[in-house]
Structure formats: structure tokens, C-alpha cells
Write an enzyme that holds these catalytic residues in place. Structure first.
Site, mmCIF file in Angstrom:
data_model
loop_
_atom_site.group_PDB
_atom_site.id
_atom_site.type_symbol
_atom_site.label_atom_id
_atom_site.label_comp_id
_atom_site.label_asym_id
_atom_site.label_seq_id
_atom_site.Cartn_x
_atom_site.Cartn_y
_atom_site.Cartn_z
ATOM 1 N N CYS A 295 0.748 -1.045 0.025
ATOM 2 C CA CYS A 295 0.012 0.055 -0.020
ATOM 3 C C CYS A 295 1.125 1.145 0.096
ATOM 4 O O CYS A 295 1.586 1.702 -1.068
ATOM 5 C CB CYS A 295 -0.916 -0.226 1.096
ATOM 6 N N HIS A 379 -3.773 -5.339 -0.247
ATOM 7 C CA HIS A 379 -3.274 -5.883 0.666
ATOM 8 C C HIS A 379 -3.286 -7.453 0.980
ATOM 9 O O HIS A 379 -4.486 -8.157 0.931
ATOM 10 C CB HIS A 379 -4.316 -5.428 2.120
ATOM 11 N N GLU A 381 -2.422 -9.310 3.166
ATOM 12 C CA GLU A 381 -2.831 -9.717 4.412
ATOM 13 C C GLU A 381 -4.371 -9.871 4.472
ATOM 14 O O GLU A 381 -4.685 -10.554 5.576
ATOM 15 C CB GLU A 381 -2.050 -8.988 5.642
#
Length: 454
Positions: A295, A379, A381
Site C-alpha cells: 500500500c 493488501h 494480508e
């Protein structure tokens, strides 16, 4: 025939705004408020429409950048994501709060299980309908109780379809939530522009802290620009002990003590972090250590490499955005939250695009052609969102271990595993990160900090 006439009479989208300041009355809410007194609230877009609704958060007035997310679930994770610092978050999902807000329970690594940071990060919350009666086994309070406790104003009973239509057509705009007051057109000075504030400084740890892996196999340095808890968990769960540094720490001076460097997500304009981009540029010039950015970390790495970033019209904030892996041709559904993007046409010759957004063709990642350095705009994650791209952490950790082994071959005495003394002395969580208490106070704090360093 009757039904055809009926459907022709229903517009397929929110109405266009014919006047500069139309007023939309609050709609009837679907949830029951148990006869509790409800206070009036107003959501005002600067030079745009006004929406009247009902307050369900803190009794305060704030302003910031109005953005929207189309995510259906994951509001506790979204609202605690430091990337939303300074922004008023509009949810397109009609009903928000139905599964409540979970506790601050921590996992075996000492990381928050259900939140992405210790505090609610968004400056304000806008929903069509809020559920006061919630049900979930992890819930300990309602969304309204949480917002009130965190000092964040929230408004419900407004036409979020009309709000999102305006933001899509006009772009992300400055806005304000006012509780218990009428809108005053002469109060434009009350609109705080978060783009003028160094938001990363607000959310980054003020001193290093350490998180140990259960079975440490490598040691990674993390630059905290507003790192999410699940990013740290994704590293630690793969055997990487991590030492987290402030965003502007001269990482190039200590990189030889680590097996890898990670650059986190965060809020705001990437060009504000000039010290960080300088340190990353020096790091790539002086070290072969593997680097991974996510990001804002992706944008900072691109700036350090010599590329440019651009501000998107209304950004990408959702859990279902398709991104194409240009190295394999496979499409991944990704979680995203960003208002800026890397201009892929400005990448230097030793870099190439890694992923591309299939909705708007914006850049979603880059990779070095000959070194273990890569980054993604989305992202991997998740939290919330799909785990399609979580394998990128495996790729990164594999490169970190390979680098560690190569260094040990040339320097057998090299030791990167943190000493027990380091583990004992360093804190185990973020240091001196202030909660969001309204953007006007954040702006005042930023001004005071700037004056103190002048």
C-alpha cells in the site's frame, strides 16, 4: 403492463444533483432504537449536498476527506486501519453494526486478534442504517458505543447511495459531520484537509518495538507507516521475528543487522514522507537485503526508485477488486484501501509492473528485474477480505531466508536473531500513538508538532 410502468418509474441510480446544496432528509430507519432519544446530525460535503440524519457516536463536530468503501463486512478492521486516518468513511452496505464490536483480546504473539490497531482511526462514520441490537460471540459492545467511547462522531439515516454517487462523479471531497447543529454555509474554514497534514507521523510508533516469533528463523525490520496488526501477524506466523521502527528511521544504517526490510501501509500523501523515501533509496544503493512493501509502502518504494505517484479520483476501497498477476496471467480478488497510485509509466528500466487493477487499469504492484524487491498496492494480508494473494508473504519470507543463508556463507559469525536483551528491553507494541479525537484536534496537534520542531 402495470409492472412495466412501475419499473420504468423507478430510477436505476441515485438522482443527479441539480443544485449546489440540495438537502436530503433522513429516511426511516429499519432498526429499532428502543425509544432512546436520538440527536440530530448533519453530513455536509463542501460545495456539495447536505444530508440530515441521526447521531449514534460521539457528540462532536469533525471534518476530513469523505471516502467510501463497498466492503460488505469487516467494519471493525476497516475502522481501525491506520490508512483511514483523517477520513470520513461512508459505508455502501446498507446495514452496519449488526455483529457488534469485538474485544481487544490479543493472540499468542501479543497482537490484536480482531482490530488492526488499538484505536478507531477513521475521523467519522456514515451509514444508511445502524444496528443497535447486535449478535456475535466475539461482540462486547455496539458500534455506536464504540464510536462514542473513541470520540468519533457517526451519522445514520442518510442516503448513502446519493453520497457515493456524488463522490464517484465529483471525486473524494472534504466533508463535515455536525451533531446537534444546523449547517452554516459561512463556516467553510471548519473543513480540515487531511492532505495538508503529515498523517503518517500521527500513526507511526514513536520508538522501536519487537514482536518475537514462536520459532524464529529470520529477523525482519518493519518501517511503521501505520502498520496493520495482521501484517505483523502474517510475518511472525511465518517464523520472522520483527523489530518495528518509526517511519522515518534511517533504516539503511542498520539493515546489515536484519535479513529483510518491510515497508507498511499508512495514510495520506506519500510525498509527505520524504525522509523515508531518502532512506529507502540509500538502502537500495548500499544493501542487497530483500524488501517488500504494501500500500503506502509500495508508493514509497516507487518514489525511492524514481517513479511518481498520482492521486486517484475517488480511490479504491473494497474487498473484491480484481488484480492481474502479470507474471503468471492469474487474476486475484484483493482487498484495497488507497487514494493514491503509482504511475507505472514512470518506473525506471530496472523495474517492471507486477500487478494491474482490472477495474481501472491502475498499477497494483511492481517488482525489480534482478533483485528480491517487490511491492503491492493491495493488501495480501486481507483482514478483512480474501486471502487469494497471501502467498506473497511466503515468497518474501523465502527470499529473506535465502538472503540470510547467503550472508552466513560469507560471514559465518553473522548473527541476526535478536538477543534476549533486545527482546527484553524493547516494548512489545506501538509507542505513543495518539487516538483519533476529531480531525480539528489532529490538525491542531500537527501544527503544534511543526511549531515545536521549527
Amino acid at each position: 403492463m402495470m409492472f412495466s410502468r412501475f419499473f420504468k418509474a423507478v430510477p436505476a441510480r441515485a438522482p443527479a444533483f441539480s443544485s449546489p446544496l440540495p438537502v436530503y432528509q433522513a429516511r426511516t430507519m429499519a432498526t429499532v432504537r428502543n425509544q432512546r432519544p436520538v440527536e440530530r446530525a448533519t453530513f455536509t460535503i463542501r460545495d456539495g449536498p447536505i444530508f440530515h440524519g441521526k447521531s449514534f457516536g460521539a457528540r462532536t463536530t469533525i471534518s476530513g476527506e469523505a471516502v467510501f468503501t463497498t466492503s460488505l463486512v469487516g467494519y471493525p478492521e476497516s475502522l481501525t486501519d491506520p490508512s483511514y486516518r483523517g477520513q470520513i468513511l461512508v459505508f455502501t452496505q446498507p446495514l452496519i453494526g449488526n455483529y457488534g464490536v469485538p474485544s481487544t483480546e490479543r493472540d499468542r504473539h501479543g497482537l490484536l486478534k480482531y482490530f488492526e490497531s488499538p484505536n478507531l482511526q477513521a475521523a467519522g462514520v456514515v451509514v444508511a442504517d445502524v444496528a443497535e441490537q447486535y449478535s456475535h460471540w466475539t461482540a462486547v459492545q455496539s458500534l455506536g458505543e464504540w464510536c462514542a467511547r473513541e470520540g468519533v462522531p457517526a451519522i445514520s439515516g442518510v442516503d448513502t447511495r446519493a453520497i457515493v454517487t456524488y463522490l464517484r462523479e465529483q471525486g473524494s471531497s472534504l466533508a463535515r459531520i455536525t451533531v446537534g447543529e444546523e449547517y452554516d454555509a459561512d463556516q467553510d474554514e471548519a473543513f480540515t484537509d487531511p492532505e495538508q497534514i503529515h498523517l503518517v507521523r500521527q500513526v507511526s510508533t514513536k520508538a522501536p518495538f519487537h514482536v518475537s516469533a514462536a520459532d524464529p528463523q529470520c529477523h525482519v525490520a518493519v518501517l511503521d507507516c501505520g502498520v496493520k496488526e495482521n501484517i505483523l501477524r502474517s510475518l511472525v506466523s511465518r517464523g520472522a521475528s520483527i523489530t518495528v521502527f518509526p517511519f522515518d528511521y534511517p533504516i539503511h544504517k542498520v539493515a546489515h543487522h536484519f535479513d529483510g526490510v518491510f515497508i507498511s501501509n499508512g495514510p495520506g500523501d506519500p510525498t509527505h514522507c520524504q525522509d523515508t523515501t531518502y532512506h529507502l533509496r540509500r538502502l537500495m544503493e548500499t544493501s542487497q537485503v530483500p524488501i517488500f512493501g504494501i500500500c503506502l509502502g509500495h508508493q514509497l518504494l516507487a518514489l525511492a526508485a524514481g517513479a511518481r505517484t498520482v492521486k486517484l479520483k475517488y480511490g479504491n476501497r473494497a474487498h473484491n477488486i480484481p488484480a492481474l498477476d502479470l507474471t503468471t496471467g492469474r487474476c486475484h480478488i484483493t482487498s484495497q484501501n488507497h487514494g493514491y497510485a503509482v504511475d507505472a509509466s514512470t518506473l525506471p528500466s530496472d523495474w517492471k509492473p507486477y500487478f494491474v487493477n482490472l477495474n481501472d487499469s491502475s498499477n497494483e504492484g511492481m517488482i525489480h528485474k534482478s533483485r528480491p524487491i517487490f511491492s503491492t498496492q493491495f493488501h495480501p494480508e486481507a483482514k478483512g477480505g480474501p486471502l487469494d494473494s497471501s502467498y506473497l508473504f511466503d515468497i518474501y519470507i523465502d527470499s529473506v531466508k535465502k538472503y540470510k543463508n547467503s550472508q552466513l556463507a560469507f560471514h559465518p559469525s553473522r548473527e541476526t536473531i535478536p538477543s534476549p536483551l533486545l527482546v527484553d528491553l524493547l516494548p512489545k507494541e506501538r509507542v505513543d500513538v495518539a487516538p483519533t479525537i476529531g480531525m480539528q484536534n489532529v490538525a491542531a496537534a500537527a501544527a503544534a508538532a511543526a511549531a515545536a520542531t521549527a
